[in-house]
Design an enzyme around this catalytic site. Structure first.
Site, short mmCIF file in Angstrom:
data_model
loop_
_atom_site.label_atom_id
_atom_site.label_comp_id
_atom_site.label_asym_id
_atom_site.label_seq_id
_atom_site.Cartn_x
_atom_site.Cartn_y
_atom_site.Cartn_z
CE LYS A 276 -96.73 6.29 28.23
NZ LYS A 276 -96.47 5.42 29.40
NE ARG A 350 -86.65 1.84 31.67
CZ ARG A 350 -87.37 1.06 32.46
NH1 ARG A 350 -86.96 -0.17 32.74
NH2 ARG A 350 -88.51 1.47 32.98
#
Ligand code: BES
Ligand code: MN
Ligand code: ZN
Length: 498
Positions: A276, A350
């Protein structure tokens, strides 16, 4: 310390140095019981109201210093006049708002009497809950408390109510829930060097003192079960991954299949190899907000001895870049046997949920599954910080959640699922890939998770916007909000308890 506000129900004396709180409507008349004890305060209130344009609207207050005729050093008059919509007073919010008007006081005495009509014991208990939620502080790492601006003195509260007995009983249940919210807030606020997966598992283990059965799987145990999706996320981290299962069997029949609540517990999400940007990366200590909510909920239910069978599961990992970290392009086999092409290592939540959900179904055959996850930035783009995204394969469960959401004030908005979205995560090389691109990012993430849910009624709540960093409100001033504990506590109470 992250202590909590002292609140007692009792008789008021409003001694020197205290703040006395009374409620009025547009007629500026306090309740008869208040007048009986403290004399006719109306002329004083009227004069002060005139001077400051106070009309007693809800969420407005008048602070009268050194009030003539009273020992108390402050008389705080809080407005409860009905609004245009004539909606009933929300006492939790009223408590939070009132708290906000009282910083600096050492002792606050609340004459909890309706200026007209009646307020019962549950209203007083809701008010107390609002005080407590508002009064939460997380300052254990501040060594210079005196000069920090948010460290204004917090008063001890005494609530005087003509229904004190009922209020005390009703407050007990609410304080159990408040403890759960506070626990969830603490977990989200803790820094990632302190709260890594093993430490998170320890904190969950502490629920045993409430009668919760807590089981922890380490990496070896998860490896044996084939949880390669969850383990893949932790591969780049020096910290070991964990999965924790917490069981509370409060239902009359211990054999009733449990409700399962599953949380994403990414204790820090750097993005991994798909790293990020630096700006704001510190916020990713809160990427375990879903898991924090699950632990907080288990605390709340056990502490109030809820008559429900429930299992809380959290997948705990840290997502870091490393020579041994997963790469974009890697293909892994999840516990379900389905293969996943990793195209972005920052879509890690996920992967954790895929195995945690599969494990939950295999182990517990739950009646329903609800997962909570700070899953996507896309849900923040869609709904902001006020409302969480709800996805479900079952209309009844979705409606029950919507009703609990209305009742608790923790708002959800249902989002769509469907074959066209599902197609977006098909992969050239494996059964699926772990992102579907920018379009509909929160939805394709939900579709991914749904591929790991069998026939069970299931709801997924994307709490990326609500779990942390939402704007301060009457009942929450903390970065980590504990969002979802009250929602799911309400869902259990209204839909699943004996
Ligand atoms: N933990 C983030 C989502 C997030 C973002 C939570 C901001 C809270 C605040 C999640 O793991 C993530 O990185 N999601 C990516 C998915 C993308 C790579 C498909 C995102 O939302 O950008
Ligand atoms: Mn991520
Ligand atoms: Zn994440």
């Amino acid at each position: 310390m992250s202590g909590s506000v002292k609140i007692a129900f009792g008789f008021l004396s409003a001694p020197k140095g205290s703040a006395l709180v009374v409620f009025v409507g547009a007629d500026m008349k306090p309740a008869p019981a208040v007048t009986a004890q403290f004399g006719d305060l109306e002329p004083l209130i009227r004069a002060a109201a005139k001077a400051s344009n106070f009309r007693a609207a809800q969420r407005s207050a008048l602070d009268i210093l050194a009030p003539a005729g009273l020992d108390a050093s402050r008389l705080v008059v809080v407005g409860v006049a009905p609004g245009k919509d004539n909606a009933p007073v929300d006492f939790i919010t009223l408590g939070g708002f009132t708290f906000g008007k009282l910083t600096g006081a050492k002792r606050a005495e609340v004459a909890f009497e309706a200026p007209s009509g009646t307020w019962d014991g549950t209203a007083a208990a809701d008010f107390a809950l609002g005080l407590r939620l508002r009064g939460y502080r997380f300052d254990k790492y501040k060594t210079r408390k005196k000069d920090s601006e948010d460290n204004g003195e917090i008063p001890d509260f005494v609530i005087g109510s003509s229904h004190a007995l009922a209020a005390r009983a009703a407050a007990q249940e609410r304080f159990a829930v408040a403890e759960g919210v506070e626990l969830a807030r603490n977990l989200v606020n803790e820094p990632p060097n302190v709260l890594f997966p093993v430490e998170f598992a320890e904190r969950a283990k502490a629920l045993e003192k409430l009668g919760v059965t807590v089981e922890t799987l380490d990496e070896k145990a998860m490896g044996k079960l084939g949880m390669n999706a969850l383990l893949a996320v932790g591969r780049g981290s020096a910290r070991e991954s964990r999965l924790v299962a917490m069981r509370w069997n409060g239902a009359r029949s211990k054999r009733t299949k449990p409700i399962a609540v599953v949380g994403k517990g990414v204790c820090f999400d750097s993005g991994g190899i798909s790293i990020k940007p630096s700006a704001g990366m510190e916020d990713m200590k809160g990427d375990m907000g879903g898991a924090a909510c699950v632990v907080g909920l288990m605390h709340a239910l056990a502490a109030r001895k809820a008559k429900v069978n429930i299992v809380g599961i959290v997948g705990l990992v840290e997502n870091m870049p490393d020579g041994d970290a997963i790469r974009p392009g890697d293909i892994i086999t999840s516990m379900s046997g389905q293969t996943i092409e990793i195209v972005n290592t920052d879509a890690e939540g996920r992967l954790v949920l895929a195995d945690a959900l599969w494990y939950t179904q295999e182990t517990y055959s739950p009646r329903a599954i609800i997962d909570l996850a700070t899953l996507t930035g896309a849900i923040i783009v869609a709904l902001g910080a006020e409302v969480a995204g709800l996805f479900s394969n079952n209309d009844e469960l979705a409606q029950r959640l919507a009703a609990a959401s209305e009742a608790s004030g923790e708002k959800v908005w249902r989002m769509p699922l469907g074959a066209a979205y599902d197609k977006m995560i098909d992969s050239k090389f494996a059964d699926m890939k772990n992102t579907g691109g920018r379009h509909g990012g929160a939805i394709t993430a939900a579709q991914f998770i749904q591929r790991f849910v069998r026939e069970t009624p299931w709801a997924h709540i994307d709490v990326a916007g609500t779990a942390m960093g939402s704007p301060p409100s009457d009942i929450n001033q903390s970065w980590g909000s504990g969002w979802g504990v009250r929602l799911l506590n309400r869902l259990m109470a209204d839909s699943y308890e004996d």
